[in-house]
Write a protein that holds these residues in place. Structure first.
Motif, PDB file in Angstrom:
ATOM      1  N   LEU A 357      -6.207  16.131  -2.860  1.00  0.00           N
ATOM      2  CA  LEU A 357      -4.643  16.393  -2.639  1.00  0.00           C
ATOM      3  C   LEU A 357      -4.261  17.495  -1.743  1.00  0.00           C
ATOM      4  O   LEU A 357      -3.455  17.433  -0.985  1.00  0.00           O
ATOM      5  CB  LEU A 357      -3.901  15.953  -3.824  1.00  0.00           C
ATOM      6  N   LEU A 358      -4.978  18.443  -2.074  1.00  0.00           N
ATOM      7  CA  LEU A 358      -4.680  19.829  -1.610  1.00  0.00           C
ATOM      8  C   LEU A 358      -4.971  19.609   0.084  1.00  0.00           C
ATOM      9  O   LEU A 358      -4.448  20.433   0.726  1.00  0.00           O
ATOM     10  CB  LEU A 358      -5.224  20.951  -2.050  1.00  0.00           C
ATOM     11  N   ARG A 359      -6.015  18.796   0.648  1.00  0.00           N
ATOM     12  CA  ARG A 359      -6.243  18.601   1.823  1.00  0.00           C
ATOM     13  C   ARG A 359      -5.395  17.828   2.603  1.00  0.00           C
ATOM     14  O   ARG A 359      -5.719  17.273   3.781  1.00  0.00           O
ATOM     15  CB  ARG A 359      -7.885  18.436   1.934  1.00  0.00           C
ATOM     16  N   GLY A 360      -4.496  17.000   2.045  1.00  0.00           N
ATOM     17  CA  GLY A 360      -3.750  16.171   2.725  1.00  0.00           C
ATOM     18  C   GLY A 360      -3.838  14.502   2.253  1.00  0.00           C
ATOM     19  O   GLY A 360      -3.228  13.835   2.916  1.00  0.00           O
ATOM     20  N   TYR A 361      -4.902  14.413   1.606  1.00  0.00           N
ATOM     21  CA  TYR A 361      -5.047  13.243   1.016  1.00  0.00           C
ATOM     22  C   TYR A 361      -4.311  12.764  -0.107  1.00  0.00           C
ATOM     23  O   TYR A 361      -3.363  13.441  -0.592  1.00  0.00           O
ATOM     24  CB  TYR A 361      -6.407  13.070   0.769  1.00  0.00           C
ATOM     25  N   SER A 362      -3.933  11.297  -0.347  1.00  0.00           N
ATOM     26  CA  SER A 362      -3.216  10.873  -1.193  1.00  0.00           C
ATOM     27  C   SER A 362      -4.016   9.818  -2.008  1.00  0.00           C
ATOM     28  O   SER A 362      -4.690   9.302  -1.598  1.00  0.00           O
ATOM     29  CB  SER A 362      -1.678  10.468  -0.683  1.00  0.00           C
ATOM     30  N   ILE A 363      -3.163   9.481  -3.272  1.00  0.00           N
ATOM     31  CA  ILE A 363      -3.871   8.165  -4.161  1.00  0.00           C
ATOM     32  C   ILE A 363      -2.798   7.239  -4.851  1.00  0.00           C
ATOM     33  O   ILE A 363      -1.663   7.802  -4.992  1.00  0.00           O
ATOM     34  CB  ILE A 363      -4.599   8.842  -5.345  1.00  0.00           C
ATOM     35  N   THR A 364      -3.205   6.105  -4.301  1.00  0.00           N
ATOM     36  CA  THR A 364      -1.851   5.049  -4.547  1.00  0.00           C
ATOM     37  C   THR A 364      -2.312   4.207  -5.522  1.00  0.00           C
ATOM     38  O   THR A 364      -3.392   3.693  -5.809  1.00  0.00           O
ATOM     39  CB  THR A 364      -1.431   4.227  -3.097  1.00  0.00           C
ATOM     40  N   TRP A 365      -1.493   3.854  -6.399  1.00  0.00           N
ATOM     41  CA  TRP A 365      -1.619   3.097  -7.758  1.00  0.00           C
ATOM     42  C   TRP A 365      -0.852   1.814  -7.543  1.00  0.00           C
ATOM     43  O   TRP A 365       0.210   1.722  -6.922  1.00  0.00           O
ATOM     44  CB  TRP A 365      -1.122   3.589  -8.973  1.00  0.00           C
ATOM     45  N   GLN A 366      -1.483   0.521  -7.813  1.00  0.00           N
ATOM     46  CA  GLN A 366      -0.775  -0.727  -7.765  1.00  0.00           C
ATOM     47  C   GLN A 366      -0.921  -0.978  -9.268  1.00  0.00           C
ATOM     48  O   GLN A 366      -1.757  -1.676  -9.870  1.00  0.00           O
ATOM     49  CB  GLN A 366      -1.703  -1.537  -7.056  1.00  0.00           C
ATOM     50  N   GLY A 367       0.343  -0.671  -9.811  1.00  0.00           N
ATOM     51  CA  GLY A 367       0.460  -0.596 -11.312  1.00  0.00           C
ATOM     52  C   GLY A 367      -0.397   0.169 -12.247  1.00  0.00           C
ATOM     53  O   GLY A 367       0.034   1.424 -11.877  1.00  0.00           O
ATOM     54  N   ASP A 368      -1.329  -0.238 -13.209  1.00  0.00           N
ATOM     55  CA  ASP A 368      -2.035   0.946 -13.693  1.00  0.00           C
ATOM     56  C   ASP A 368      -3.590   0.872 -12.846  1.00  0.00           C
ATOM     57  O   ASP A 368      -4.378   1.772 -13.386  1.00  0.00           O
ATOM     58  CB  ASP A 368      -2.467   0.202 -15.060  1.00  0.00           C
ATOM     59  N   ARG A 369      -3.811   0.198 -11.609  1.00  0.00           N
ATOM     60  CA  ARG A 369      -4.955   0.311 -10.884  1.00  0.00           C
ATOM     61  C   ARG A 369      -5.015   1.151  -9.736  1.00  0.00           C
ATOM     62  O   ARG A 369      -3.728   1.110  -9.093  1.00  0.00           O
ATOM     63  CB  ARG A 369      -5.584  -0.962 -10.655  1.00  0.00           C
ATOM     64  N   VAL A 370      -5.971   1.796  -9.241  1.00  0.00           N
ATOM     65  CA  VAL A 370      -5.895   2.646  -8.020  1.00  0.00           C
ATOM     66  C   VAL A 370      -6.017   1.560  -6.953  1.00  0.00           C
ATOM     67  O   VAL A 370      -6.924   0.721  -7.104  1.00  0.00           O
ATOM     68  CB  VAL A 370      -7.100   3.564  -8.070  1.00  0.00           C
ATOM     69  N   LEU A 371      -5.363   1.392  -5.766  1.00  0.00           N
ATOM     70  CA  LEU A 371      -5.106   0.561  -4.715  1.00  0.00           C
ATOM     71  C   LEU A 371      -6.401   1.274  -3.649  1.00  0.00           C
ATOM     72  O   LEU A 371      -6.322   2.065  -3.118  1.00  0.00           O
ATOM     73  CB  LEU A 371      -3.858   0.692  -4.185  1.00  0.00           C
ATOM     74  N   ARG A 372      -7.101   0.256  -3.488  1.00  0.00           N
ATOM     75  CA  ARG A 372      -8.528   0.591  -2.977  1.00  0.00           C
ATOM     76  C   ARG A 372      -8.513  -0.043  -1.618  1.00  0.00           C
ATOM     77  O   ARG A 372      -9.130   0.240  -0.532  1.00  0.00           O
ATOM     78  CB  ARG A 372      -9.790   0.579  -3.730  1.00  0.00           C
ATOM     79  N   HIS A 373      -7.991  -1.273  -1.365  1.00  0.00           N
ATOM     80  CA  HIS A 373      -8.344  -1.926  -0.198  1.00  0.00           C
ATOM     81  C   HIS A 373      -6.668  -2.730   0.065  1.00  0.00           C
ATOM     82  O   HIS A 373      -5.942  -2.960  -0.856  1.00  0.00           O
ATOM     83  CB  HIS A 373      -9.037  -3.388  -0.778  1.00  0.00           C
ATOM     84  N   ALA A 374      -6.525  -2.523   1.243  1.00  0.00           N
ATOM     85  CA  ALA A 374      -5.173  -2.835   1.665  1.00  0.00           C
ATOM     86  C   ALA A 374      -5.020  -4.569   1.550  1.00  0.00           C
ATOM     87  O   ALA A 374      -3.819  -5.016   1.233  1.00  0.00           O
ATOM     88  CB  ALA A 374      -5.054  -3.000   3.219  1.00  0.00           C
ATOM     89  N   ALA A 375      -5.903  -5.073   1.560  1.00  0.00           N
ATOM     90  CA  ALA A 375      -5.797  -6.616   1.250  1.00  0.00           C
ATOM     91  C   ALA A 375      -5.309  -6.904  -0.187  1.00  0.00           C
ATOM     92  O   ALA A 375      -4.817  -7.990  -0.650  1.00  0.00           O
ATOM     93  CB  ALA A 375      -7.278  -7.356   1.562  1.00  0.00           C
ATOM     94  N   ASP A 376      -5.479  -6.000  -1.144  1.00  0.00           N
ATOM     95  CA  ASP A 376      -4.999  -6.129  -2.210  1.00  0.00           C
ATOM     96  C   ASP A 376      -3.347  -6.161  -2.532  1.00  0.00           C
ATOM     97  O   ASP A 376      -2.993  -6.270  -3.631  1.00  0.00           O
ATOM     98  CB  ASP A 376      -5.595  -5.220  -3.315  1.00  0.00           C
ATOM     99  N   ALA A 377      -2.881  -5.504  -1.503  1.00  0.00           N
ATOM    100  CA  ALA A 377      -1.560  -5.135  -1.759  1.00  0.00           C
ATOM    101  C   ALA A 377      -0.517  -6.361  -1.181  1.00  0.00           C
ATOM    102  O   ALA A 377      -1.201  -7.211  -0.229  1.00  0.00           O
ATOM    103  CB  ALA A 377      -0.992  -3.951  -0.864  1.00  0.00           C
TER     104      ALA A 377
END
Length: 419
Positions: A357-377
């Protein structure tokens, strides 16, 4: 109407005495009865007693010139025939019989009844010393059963105050004379036992005639005193007076004052006893300390002769070398552990999500799960994105899937728009 004439007490008693002594029928009488309250006054040689029959009593006096001629001295409770003359004792205004002779007939009914009761209670074991309870040497609280108006109570209070003022006295009032005296004393015993505050108790009464002390010959009172759970002292009458209660009680005192001395030691005597025991204890400890001192000196001499000091000196260098070697080993082990720890921390830092996160990255959650693939959104979904300094909530409006070619950088769509 005639007014009565004024007359003095002395004149009246003298007049009544003369009337009695003038009656021929009252001179040289033979009167039968049972002797009680027998008293011999040694200073004058006169003999004083009473004749009793049922509830009636007659005071009698036998002057020394007649008392000295008696062939047989009368006994308390004896049935007798007394020869004498009726008179009046002016000082007391009392009716009395001046006795000239006394003939003993045997035991009186009252004495026989009393001796029969004593014999029966003795056979039942009520007088047995083995059943009597010992008196506590230092009672905290003493119950006193007596008349609150009698002199016996004041004697007990003053004696306890002098001998041991730390003792607490609880007075249980009771009648000590009359028909209801025995039941009154038994009721006081019941109250005292019910409260359970006393370690010992005393039933006390001053001296009196045998009739005055008759309540303490009561069978019911004797049986009640025998089962009293609290050690009981009988202090009824004077030294020469004995009642059945005296034989049943755990201890008998000649007077109320003697009862106090029997029930508690004086403070001064206790203080002397404490000092005596203290001196004995100090002497014992001094002897033990002297014995320990001599034994310690012997052991010290033996230790100095067989001291391990020399052997310790020889082994000191070896011990110092071993200690230094142990310290070096420990130091090298610590250094190795420190290096391993730093390496592990560096590897841990590489996989630490917070560092990304300090290097500019972010983490996105879809509910209680981490969103790993765009197709899941899915359009319309709310996503939560964690950044370095907080979280962002967003709604999906459109989903685009990238090809490998798209991974090379920004591209343009069919309309020429950079994506």
């Amino acid at each position: 109407m005639n007014q009565p004439g004024l007359i003095s007490v002395a004149q009246l008693t003298r007049y009544v005495k003369s009337l009695l002594e003038e009656q021929r029928q009252l001179k040289d009488l033979l009167v039968r009865g049972e002797i009680c309250d027998l008293y011999y006054r040694s200073a004058s040689g006169h003999l004083y007693f009473s004749l009793r029959e049922g509830e009636s009593q007659l005071r009698c006096v036998m002057f020394s010139r007649y008392a000295g001629q008696l062939k047989k001295w009368p006994e308390e409770g004896s049935a007798v025939v007394v020869r004498g003359t009726v008179s009046l004792y002016e000082r007391d205004g009392s009716f009395q019989l001046i006795a000239y002779d006394i003939q003993t007939l045997g035991k009186g009914m009252h004495k026989e009844t009393l001796e029969e009761l004593k014999k029966r209670l003795y056979q039942e074991g009520l007088f047995d010393p083995g059943r009597k309870k010992p008196l506590p040497s230092m009672p905290r609280t003493v119950g006193v059963i007596t008349s609150p108006e009698g002199a016996a109570l004041q004697d007990i209070i003053s004696t306890f105050r002098r001998l041991n003022p730390m003792v607490r006295l609880i007075v249980y009032p009771a009648a000590v004379q009359g028909d209801k005296a025995a039941s009154s004393v038994m009721a006081a015993l019941d109250r005292m036992e019910g409260e359970g505050l006393c370690q010992s108790c005393v039933i006390a009464r001053g001296g009196g005639s045998s009739d005055d002390l008759s309540a303490f010959n009561d069978e019911a009172l004797a049986r009640r005193a025998a089962v009293c759970r609290i050690p009981l002292v009988s202090a009824v009458g004077h030294e020469v007076d004995y009642t059945i209660l005296d034989f049943v009680a755990d201890a008998r005192a000649a007077t109320p004052t003697a009862a106090c001395q029997l029930m508690t030691g004086s403070v001064s005597l206790l203080r002397e006893e404490v000092l005596r025991r203290q001196r004995r204890l100090e002497d014992s400890y001094r002897g033990k300390l002297e014995s320990i001192r001599r034994r310690t000196e012997r052991l010290s001499l033996l230790l100095s002769q067989n001291s391990p000091r020399n052997e310790l000196k020889k082994n000191r260098q070896t011990l110092e070398y071993l200690i230094k070697s142990m310290q070096d080993i420990q130091q090298r082990r610590l250094e190795r552990l420190r290096s391993q720890t730093l390496s592990a921390l560096a590897r841990l830092e590489l996989v630490n999500p917070a560092a990304l996160l300090l290097r500019g990255y972010s983490i996105t959650w879809q509910g209680d799960r981490v969103l790993r693939h765009a197709a899941d959104a899915l359009p319309g979904q709310t996503l939560r994105t964690r950044l370095e300094d907080g979280e962002v909530f967003s709604s999906v409006t459109e989903v685009r899937l990238l090809t490998k070619r798209d991974d090379c950088g920004p591209q343009q769509d069919q309309n020429g728009t950079t994506v």
